[in-house]
Design an enzyme around this catalytic site. Sequence first.
Site, PDB file in Angstrom:
ATOM      1  N   LYS A   1       0.874  -1.050  -0.040  1.00  0.00           N
ATOM      2  CA  LYS A   1       0.055  -0.038  -0.194  1.00  0.00           C
ATOM      3  C   LYS A   1       0.777   1.320   0.063  1.00  0.00           C
ATOM      4  O   LYS A   1       0.579   2.290  -0.898  1.00  0.00           O
ATOM      5  CB  LYS A   1      -0.980  -0.011   1.267  1.00  0.00           C
ATOM      6  CG  LYS A   1      -2.006  -0.927   1.103  1.00  0.00           C
ATOM      7  CD  LYS A   1      -2.785  -1.157   2.416  1.00  0.00           C
ATOM      8  CE  LYS A   1      -3.796  -2.200   2.363  1.00  0.00           C
ATOM      9  NZ  LYS A   1      -4.539  -2.596   3.534  1.00  0.00           N
TER      10      LYS A   1
ATOM     11  N   GLN B   1      -5.190  -1.484   9.474  1.00  0.00           N
ATOM     12  CA  GLN B   1      -4.990  -2.899   8.908  1.00  0.00           C
ATOM     13  C   GLN B   1      -5.631  -3.868  10.038  1.00  0.00           C
ATOM     14  O   GLN B   1      -5.247  -4.142  10.867  1.00  0.00           O
ATOM     15  CB  GLN B   1      -3.734  -3.281   8.708  1.00  0.00           C
ATOM     16  CG  GLN B   1      -3.381  -4.691   8.027  1.00  0.00           C
ATOM     17  CD  GLN B   1      -3.827  -4.507   6.596  1.00  0.00           C
ATOM     18  OE1 GLN B   1      -3.639  -3.556   5.988  1.00  0.00           O
ATOM     19  NE2 GLN B   1      -4.545  -5.555   6.278  1.00  0.00           N
TER      20      GLN B   1
ATOM     21  N   ASP C   1     -11.611   2.918   3.899  1.00  0.00           N
ATOM     22  CA  ASP C   1     -11.813   1.489   3.770  1.00  0.00           C
ATOM     23  C   ASP C   1     -13.485   1.289   3.811  1.00  0.00           C
ATOM     24  O   ASP C   1     -13.974   0.221   3.575  1.00  0.00           O
ATOM     25  CB  ASP C   1     -11.409   0.642   4.965  1.00  0.00           C
ATOM     26  CG  ASP C   1     -10.425  -0.510   4.787  1.00  0.00           C
ATOM     27  OD1 ASP C   1     -10.154  -0.641   3.502  1.00  0.00           O
ATOM     28  OD2 ASP C   1      -9.680  -0.885   5.518  1.00  0.00           O
TER      29      ASP C   1
END
Length: 296
Positions: A54, A98, A121
Amino acid sequence: MTATIIDGKAFAARVREKVGVHAARLHSEHGLIPGLAVVLVGEDPASAVYVKNKGIQTQAAGMNSYEHKLPADTTEQTLLALIARLNADPAVHGILVQLPLPAHLNADLVINAIDPAKDVDGFHISNVGLLGTGQKAMVPCTPLGCLMMLRDHLGDLSGMNAVVVGRSNIVGKPMAQLLLGESCTVTIAHSRTRDLPEVCRRADILVAAVGRPEMIPGDWVKPGATVIDVGINRIERDGKSRLVGDVHFASAVQVAGAITPVPGGVGPMTIACLLANTVTACCRAHGLPEPEGLTA
Ligand code: NDP
């Protein structure tokens, strides 16, 4: 008949290029650099690889990447304090924690502490509600990537029968909401669904998000259907470790009109959509027009 293979790797490269062009424009015209903060708690090796990728792709798109690596025994208080700092930091437009988090941390509490406007997200309860009520939301990256590929391949999706196999909060449910937003007739199937093969055979669009290797064979696929295989399953075959999807590719490719392969289908789209969401969040934060084709 042999299906068209939807090349997610090439499509993701085009999305990243668009993101890069938009990021460059934000910089040259407004002096803004979109920033993505990624928080990793613990040393899970798979998560560490995702976070590294990422960061690399964020910088390659001309955006700022901020990595925060915290030890596995980090307290909830410390993590929430970091999120509060990132929420208040004007250089940070997107925040991603995460998952999975170590068991002693409450993931719902942590995710819902992120400013919804920075929740790239799309997991914050406010974004879930906005998506569910057809309002402008931050959309979860994997379903957003699937939608982009479907629109690109099929154009107008309205009136199509869509079947989503899997009802998770990160893939199945938001995917179904997005397809409903496109005016598809949507069925969500799951482990208790009766006669799953027959349900799948009704689908003009079949999205598999189950996590069971090659569970959906070609004879569950309607001839000419578009098949999106979200599954990523590692198996041993012929003494080799390899990745397969939830769809039995070799038989489905003979029946479908189009199909995403695994690997090289949905997978590469997820990070590309994370970058797209970060640019979108930056635009929204500054009241600027959103990039075309990068949102739901
Ligand atoms: P979950 O385990 O959270 O959900 C799986 C869903 O599949 C559940 O709703 C479950 O039903 C359903 N299911 C399980 N067994 C069956 C069955 N025999 N018949 C019908 N439905 C069944 O998985 P995720 O949604 O998180 O992920 C799904 C897959 O997608 C995984 O392979 C994952 O690795 C992959 N993935 C890929 C991503 C990418 O970037 N490409 C991103 C995220 C996930 P029930 O609710 O009834 O238990």
